[in-house]
Motif scaffolding. Structure first.
Motif, short mmCIF file in Angstrom:
data_model
loop_
_atom_site.label_atom_id
_atom_site.label_comp_id
_atom_site.label_asym_id
_atom_site.label_seq_id
_atom_site.Cartn_x
_atom_site.Cartn_y
_atom_site.Cartn_z
N THR A 195 -1.42 -0.78 -4.27
CA THR A 195 -2.60 -0.20 -3.77
C THR A 195 -2.14 1.49 -3.40
O THR A 195 -1.85 1.72 -2.47
CB THR A 195 -3.34 -0.68 -2.67
N ILE A 199 0.87 -1.23 0.03
CA ILE A 199 -0.05 0.08 -0.04
C ILE A 199 0.87 1.27 -0.05
O ILE A 199 1.92 1.19 0.87
CB ILE A 199 -0.84 0.01 1.20
N ALA A 254 -9.55 -2.34 -3.15
CA ALA A 254 -8.54 -2.10 -3.99
C ALA A 254 -7.21 -3.45 -3.45
O ALA A 254 -6.54 -3.66 -4.41
CB ALA A 254 -7.85 -0.72 -3.62
#
Ligand SMILES: Cc1ncc(C[n+]2csc(CCOP(=O)(O)OP(=O)(O)O)c2C)c(N)n1
Ligand code: SF4
Length: 308
Positions: free
Chosen positions: A112, A85, A182
């Motif tokens: 993400t 992320i 996501a």
């Protein structure tokens, strides 16, 4: 007890900053997904937003300004089993990092990206970021902004991202849901998160956004997902998403703009050329024995490439 992903580091963002809502949405999403601390890595650039990995109790890297994407790409390619992320700023991702942002859309590696969109460079005292509108005059600018605005949704769509969404930092319920979607999406995802910077941006405030944002999922006919069963409609769904991307002013859409589940991820594409890559990726291989001697045998690995 479930991992709650909050670290003990004292958060030093200004009171009222939209970053808080984004951080909470991330920790709630990770907790609800029942992930462990070893399943996720956070990578950021430099900025107020770039401090986020310190505030998460997972492995993380606070890397160089504009370089979150190349660093995160290395992490993901070394171990595609990780969820990676990127909580990073609009300046970081769309100005100095814009070339990497476009390249990542083409690759579809599986990152993400959570784009902290406050329209200013918060950490360096409120200069105009690429998402600030032409002619806008905030309290931190000596004169109105003379640069044109980058549209993150339109740029993400044009670059090839297979998951494109927008959230609002004060709608944590929606944002948490988008982050979960996501992270479960196999290709690369961008979530453009509208967030106030009360210290430097007195135009795009919490109330300014609250008066304008509406949720796409509340429109009964909204259907942005391309699957194998409806792959023929990809062009139509892309156009519909692009049209929504241009909507900005009295009404600002949030939610999922476009998701294409039919595009192979970069790690899948690589696995066609590197046998066992997905089942035995580089970062999970044993590289030394109990006596700490290397067990890596380059001649064996590259035997087919060696020219006698
Ligand atoms: C190569 C380089 N150029 C410039 C800077 C100075 N700098 C630090 S943070 C920043 C902008 C941060 O803005 P943004 O990415 O929008 O994040 P925010 O602080 O708003 O969350 C800049 C220009 C730097 N650290 N490194
Ligand atoms: S300067 Fe702006 S973006 Fe940075 S912590 Fe303060 S309010 Fe948030």
């Amino acid at each position: 007890m479930a991992h709650n992903f909050k670290s003990d580091v004292v958060v030093d963002w200004c009171p009222g900053c939209g970053d808080f809502g984004i951080l909470t949405s991330i920790t709630q999403a990770l907790t609800e997904m029942n992930l462990g601390g070893e399943d996720v890595v956070a990578v950021s650039g430099i900025g107020c937003s770039g401090k986020t990995p310190h505030y998460l109790n997972i492995a993380g890297v606070h890397t160089l300004h504009g370089r979150a994407i190349p660093f995160a790409t290395g992490v993901k390619l070394a171990n595609p089993n990780l969820k990676v992320i990127l909580p990073s700023g609009d300046g970081d991702l769309l100005s100095i990092g814009a070339g990497h942002f476009v390249a990542e859309g083409r690759r579809n590696t599986g990152l993400t990206i959570v784009l902290f969109d406050n329209a200013v460079y918060g950490l360096t005292k409120g200069q105009a970021a690429p998402t600030m509108a032409l002619g806008e005059k905030t309290k931190s600018l000596a004169r109105e902004n003379i640069f044109g605005k980058v549209n993150p949704i339109a740029l993400a769509l044009s670059s090839g991202y297979s998951f494109v969404a927008r959230g609002f930092s004060f709608d944590m319920k929606q944002l948490k849901g988008l982050i979960k979607m996501a992270l479960n999406h196999k290709g690369s995802a961008v979530i453009d998160v509208l967030q106030p910077c009360p210290t430097y941006n007195d135009v795009n405030t919490m109330d300014w956004y609250r008066e304008r944002v509406y949720r796409l999922e509340d429109e009964p006919s909204w259907d942005p997902v391309v699957t194998k069963d409806n792959a023929d409609s990809a062009a139509m769904k892309f156009q519909q998403a692009y049209q929504k991307a241009l909507e900005w002013g009295e009404k600002i859409p949030t939610g999922l703009f476009y998701q294409n589940k039919t595009i192979p991820s970069f790690t899948e594409r690589l696995s066609q050329f590197v046998p066992n890559y997905l089942t035995n990726p580089p970062a999970t291989q044993v590289v030394f024995n109990k006596d700490h001697y290397t067990v890596v045998d380059p001649e064996k690995t590259f035997s087919d490439k060696i020219i006698d």
